[in-house]
Design an enzyme around this catalytic site. Structure first.
Site, mmCIF file in Angstrom:
data_model
loop_
_atom_site.group_PDB
_atom_site.id
_atom_site.type_symbol
_atom_site.label_atom_id
_atom_site.label_comp_id
_atom_site.label_asym_id
_atom_site.label_seq_id
_atom_site.Cartn_x
_atom_site.Cartn_y
_atom_site.Cartn_z
ATOM 1 N N HIS A 1 4.405 2.466 -3.283
ATOM 2 C CA HIS A 1 3.101 3.069 -3.030
ATOM 3 C C HIS A 1 2.857 4.129 -4.102
ATOM 4 C CE1 HIS A 1 -0.182 3.732 -0.166
ATOM 5 N NE2 HIS A 1 -0.099 5.011 -0.507
ATOM 6 N N GLU B 1 -1.133 2.888 6.027
ATOM 7 C CA GLU B 1 -1.280 4.351 5.915
ATOM 8 C C GLU B 1 -2.711 4.842 6.131
ATOM 9 O OE1 GLU B 1 -1.005 6.435 2.293
ATOM 10 O OE2 GLU B 1 -2.534 5.209 1.352
ATOM 11 N N ASN B 2 -3.686 3.928 6.021
ATOM 12 C CA ASN B 2 -5.093 4.321 6.216
ATOM 13 C C ASN B 2 -5.713 3.674 7.450
ATOM 14 O OD1 ASN B 2 -4.787 3.748 2.924
ATOM 15 N ND2 ASN B 2 -5.605 5.741 3.469
ATOM 16 N N HIS C 1 -5.766 0.604 -3.585
ATOM 17 C CA HIS C 1 -6.759 -0.169 -2.814
ATOM 18 C C HIS C 1 -7.540 -1.162 -3.686
ATOM 19 C CE1 HIS C 1 -7.058 2.832 0.819
ATOM 20 N NE2 HIS C 1 -5.843 2.787 0.299
ATOM 21 N N HIS D 1 -1.530 1.471 -2.648
ATOM 22 C CA HIS D 1 -2.112 2.823 -2.755
ATOM 23 C C HIS D 1 -3.455 2.883 -3.485
ATOM 24 C CE1 HIS D 1 -2.543 7.182 -3.124
ATOM 25 N NE2 HIS D 1 -2.603 7.065 -4.431
ATOM 26 N N ASP E 1 -3.299 -1.954 1.879
ATOM 27 C CA ASP E 1 -3.668 -0.882 2.814
ATOM 28 C C ASP E 1 -4.809 -1.296 3.762
ATOM 29 O OD1 ASP E 1 -2.234 0.079 0.571
ATOM 30 O OD2 ASP E 1 -2.979 2.108 0.870
ATOM 31 N N ASN F 1 1.577 8.023 1.262
ATOM 32 C CA ASN F 1 1.389 9.473 1.273
ATOM 33 C C ASN F 1 0.549 9.983 2.447
ATOM 34 O OD1 ASN F 1 -0.526 7.938 -0.338
ATOM 35 N ND2 ASN F 1 -1.538 9.867 -0.800
ATOM 36 N N HIS F 2 -0.319 9.126 3.017
ATOM 37 C CA HIS F 2 -1.179 9.589 4.107
ATOM 38 C C HIS F 2 -0.546 9.443 5.491
ATOM 39 C CE1 HIS F 2 -4.423 10.546 1.503
ATOM 40 N NE2 HIS F 2 -4.602 9.302 1.091
HETATM 41 FE FE LIG Z 1 -4.078 3.852 0.914
HETATM 42 FE FE LIG Z 2 -1.864 6.181 -0.475
#
Ligand SMILES: [Fe+2]
Ligand SMILES: [Fe+2]
Length: 258
Positions: free
Chosen positions: A150, A39-40, A177, A175, A8, A67-68
């Protein structure tokens, strides 16, 4: 096929560190393919089209997410329009974008699948069954299949790794990290790691300023997390995949600085 899959990317510091290094990495590591979970990448939560484009133009061939991904509304249409950006496949069928795709890399057909876990996460369709039906389709066409799973729970990640063992080239977790030290090749030549880690600030809680995160735990009140600053580290996994068989010959957890 030499591949780097990055964990990520967190916020501007993460993007900057990736973009500054990616072309040197391609050359120095002799990479055929570079992927990253993004995603981040925007503000530490979600992804906006401008940042997705920058990362792609800097040299990341394929972006996955998690998810983000739904945080910023402007990404919804972009997901529909952009072939090189995936969102998890096991959202309801009418969610924007796609969860898997085929890519041409050096005359090889590489299938990339993005899935979301269900343990300690918001409910989505079963990742096991979703993977099963995607593979039925991809297996006809793909020489190599890479999966970004993830998910939060190590057990769910390991279980899907073994479930798909021998049927995909690699299953790589994202996910949390936090990079795990369990990179291995499962029987049948499936490369596996529970989590790739992240591309973001070294001194942080998953990329965020430790003070704001710890205040949330101590006070038990919602906090506005802010991105951490300082030195960044890039983390991921480096894979060598046999083009003929689609099996992973070698994989190693990778980070920079090492
Ligand atoms: Fe993430
Ligand atoms: Fe995530």
């Amino acid at each position: 096929m030499r591949t780097l899959f990055l964990g990520d990317i967190v916020g501007k510091p993460g993007r900057k560190a990736v973009m500054e290094n990616i072309s040197c990495l391609r050359r120095d590591l002799g990479l055929d393919l570079i992927l990253a979970n993004a995603e981040n990448a925007s503000g530490g939560l979600g992804l906006i089209p401008k940042n997705a484009r920058e990362l792609h133009q800097a040299g990341i061939d394929i972006l996955t997410s998690g998810n983000h991904i739904w945080k910023h509304r402007e990404i919804y249409n972009f997901l529909d329009e952009t072939g090189w950006l995936l969102r998890p496949a096991n959202y309801p069928p009418d969610a924007p974008g796609r969860g898997y795709s085929l890519f041409a890399v050096n005359r090889l057909r590489v299938g990339v699948v993005n899935l979301l876990g269900r343990v300690f996460m918001s409910p989505v369709d079963c990742p096991f069954r979703t993977a099963e039906s995607i593979l039925k389709e991809l297996k006809q066409e793909a020489d190599i299949v890479l999966v970004d799973f993830h998910a939060e729970a190590t057990s769910e990640k390991k279980a899907l790794g073994y479930y798909l063992g021998g049927r995909v080239s690699a299953l790589l977790g994202t996910h949390t990290h936090v990079q795990t030290s369990d990179a291995q090749i499962l029987s049948g030549g499936t490369g596996y790691i529970t989590d790739l880690g992240m591309c973001g600030p070294c001194h942080s809680v998953l990329g965020m300023d430790p003070e704001t995160v710890q205040r949330g735990f101590v006070q038990g009140l919602p906090q506005r997390f802010v991105l951490a600053g300082g030195e960044c580290r890039l983390q991921g996994v480096l894979l060598d995949i046999d083009a003929e068989s689609g099996r992973t010959n070698s994989l190693q957890a990778w980070e920079m600085p090492g």
